[in-house]
Design an enzyme around this catalytic site. Sequence first.
Site, PDB file in Angstrom:
ATOM      1  CE  LYS A 138      -4.399   3.280   3.962  1.00 26.90           C
ATOM      2  NZ  LYS A 138      -5.659   4.028   3.933  1.00 26.90           N
ATOM      3  CB  CYS A 177     -21.466   6.987   5.204  1.00 23.47           C
ATOM      4  SG  CYS A 177     -21.097   5.226   4.971  1.00 23.47           S
ATOM      5  CG  HIS A 180     -26.257   3.243   5.858  1.00 24.82           C
ATOM      6  ND1 HIS A 180     -26.647   4.538   5.599  1.00 24.82           N
ATOM      7  CD2 HIS A 180     -25.008   3.118   5.357  1.00 24.82           C
ATOM      8  CE1 HIS A 180     -25.656   5.162   4.976  1.00 24.82           C
ATOM      9  NE2 HIS A 180     -24.659   4.332   4.813  1.00 24.82           N
ATOM     10  CE  LYS A 207     -20.952   1.170  -3.593  1.00 17.50           C
ATOM     11  NZ  LYS A 207     -19.977   0.704  -2.615  1.00 17.50           N
ATOM     12  NE  ARG A 211     -12.719   2.452   3.824  1.00 16.52           N
ATOM     13  CZ  ARG A 211     -12.612   1.731   4.922  1.00 16.52           C
ATOM     14  NH1 ARG A 211     -11.480   1.734   5.599  1.00 16.52           N
ATOM     15  NH2 ARG A 211     -13.619   1.019   5.373  1.00 16.52           N
ATOM     16  CG  HIS A 247     -17.202   9.671   1.497  1.00 18.50           C
ATOM     17  ND1 HIS A 247     -18.568   9.534   1.471  1.00 18.50           N
ATOM     18  CD2 HIS A 247     -16.708   8.430   1.689  1.00 18.50           C
ATOM     19  CE1 HIS A 247     -18.880   8.252   1.618  1.00 18.50           C
ATOM     20  NE2 HIS A 247     -17.778   7.568   1.757  1.00 18.50           N
ATOM     21  NE  ARG A 249      -2.321  -1.472   3.465  1.00 18.36           N
ATOM     22  CZ  ARG A 249      -2.685  -1.196   4.697  1.00 18.36           C
ATOM     23  NH1 ARG A 249      -3.748  -0.437   4.904  1.00 18.36           N
ATOM     24  NH2 ARG A 249      -2.016  -1.660   5.728  1.00 18.36           N
TER      25      ARG A 249
END
EC number: 2.1.1.14
Length: 762
Positions: free
Chosen positions: A21, A732, A647, A114, A521, A700, A18
């Site tokens: 990231k 969220c 949710h 998505k 993420r 976010h 990663r």
Amino acid sequence: MSQVKSSSLGYPRIGENREWKKALEAFWSGKLEEAAFLKQLETIRLNHLQLQKQAGIDLIPVNDFSYYDHILDTAAMFGVVPERFGYTGGPVSVTTYYAMARGNKTASASEMTKWFNTNYHYIVPELKGITPALTENRPLIAYREAKEKLGIEGKPVIVGPYTFLKLSKGYAASELATVAAQYVPLYAQVLRELEQEGVQWVQMDEPALVTDVSDADLALVQSIYAQLHEAAPKLKLLLQTYFESVQHYAAIAALPVQGLGLDFTAGAEKNLQQLESIGFPQDKVLGAGVIDGRNIWRADLQERKALLARIAKVVPNDRLIVSSSCSLLHVPVSAALETALPAELAGALAYANEKLEEIAVLATALNEGEAAVKEAFDRNAAALAALAASPSRGRASVHAAVASIDAQPSERKAVFAERQVSQKERWQLPFLPTTTIGSFPQTAEVRQARQQWRRGDLGEEQYRVFIKEQIQHWIKLQEEIGLDVLVHGEFERTDMVEFFGEKLEGFAFTKNGWVQSYGSRCVKPPVIYGDVQFSKPMTVEETVYAQSLTSKPVKGMLTGPITILNWSFVRSDLTREQVAYQIALALAEEVKALEEAGIEMIQVDEPALREGLPLKREDWEQYLNWAVLSFRLSTSDVKDTTQIHTHMCYCEFHDIIDSIRALDADVISIETSRSHGELIHSFEEHTYELGIGLGVYDIHSPRVPEVEEMTSMIKRALNVLEPELFWINPDCGLKTRGVDETVASLRNMIQATEQVREQLAK
């Protein structure tokens, strides 16, 4: 004699450990200067190209690497930057690029949704008011880099114009052709410059062609590719589709391109049937996507070789490219580090690097004969046989329960209107009750404690005390903020799916199985390799402790069966429906355990329900039927006064509103702040008579929303939804946010709610 070529459609960005990231987050936090940041990304990018070269891949993708998201890259390449970011033209700066993705102090982030039916999220381009222009030829830059620094003759990857526009917003459907007229010349310019550079192959990704394509859209696609061919007639264009069988196969195969890529894993049966019944143009090559780019299991090389032999009866080897079914973005990087798993499972795994090897082995088998790679074929067969013989796949009671699924409880004892009366009396909640979605910030302290516990440096009892301290702190804080329904915060959970998989039978957990979800993420999906079975209560201890600290209700928090299914790597020997039922029956046991322990508000989250929809509408009904049944199997065997919440995340809800209603949840919260207006419009057209909370701010983004923003959202929602059924909540979970911004945002949310309550009371 020409031979079969091997190809990859894209490689994971995140790095084996990663590294990508970590570089992004260091840059965002100010710990890494821009020049050093860009240099780190270059090193990662070149390493990925070198790995693919060493694996023996002939057609290596370039321009598939991204600083955040490939759709955002395409938008930036064409200057598609909303006015609120202050963009004035030319190459998009790194600062502006990330502001579009994450928002900043003055501008909200672009919507995120998505990528087809995957768990990857892309940034939605906003075309309204934009006059596009080619800011820089990114595919050309990537091609030159690979050639000059590594001697690689790369295959530039570009998101095709039809897919890019279909995934964008800011224009009416009737305006698609008009909008396309603005962008096709820019695509033509990109291709013309690539042709002039001497590029041999360009991969034009058009996954939207596997969805329901109208006749008008098909005519537009034909026009687009005629124009692109005219602009760069000598350039070899591989029109790449994936995730399903291509729609309008004959017409797409006849487009003026030099190659067509088809997915022979998802949609394989239809693609193969069309190939055999209609044929394939003799002037094109076929990209045969025979290695699954979305799951982690070794391919059955003998079966894949037989499939390629069948394909070769239509398309000879000299016009065949063996490839992954889609970009390997959706699988982890390397299985080499998975040394702690059971041997039969570890041996059956294939991450991106192993899939590259499988592609190369199959190409070699076709070119030189199977004897040339016999060892690889033998090793593959032994690994698959060992997994099939695993005792974890032979739990007779689980299979018997699924076989008699119609006999399991799947309906509440009373209808919602009756339950609502009982629940109103039971809970005595104020008008417009407020709550959160479940998780609170996972601070460095929380993550460090978990790591120490997993390493054995922190004892079990010490860790439990630490978790209880976190719960106690946030219960008190929620009460001070003024929330009506509380949560325990989920500090013991690394991930909403992984946590449950660790406590259910039939799951395994990898050390390095990270994949990108959005931006930096990354998630590490569980591996469902055996039969799923309830073992013991999973959430009762923490939830009961939290409830003991307050007189306000505390929700039990579970992840639903379809989300666990869709966010896991799922065994391939059973149907997804069968696995979903196994998970649902196990979760039903946990719901009973919570209720018996006095927890009578239980949230069973299904954020991934819609993403599992088949890409063709004709297949929706079957999926939705078993998805809804799975949820109801988990949640129906409870008292009328027990309030079931759920949710869901970003998605278009209007086309599945009947299925959402059929879940029969007492309250549903929906993640909508980036596309609030669109969702409100859905409820203007469709009645919804159950409890609902529309997310009033975007979790976010690090920005703290103003009170006025949230009051405006609440008021608009109340114009189309029943106020007595409306809840106020964030979009969220708050796991990824900082503590200060979380508290400030929630205080503003409560203030906004109080203002609306006062105004409506007048």
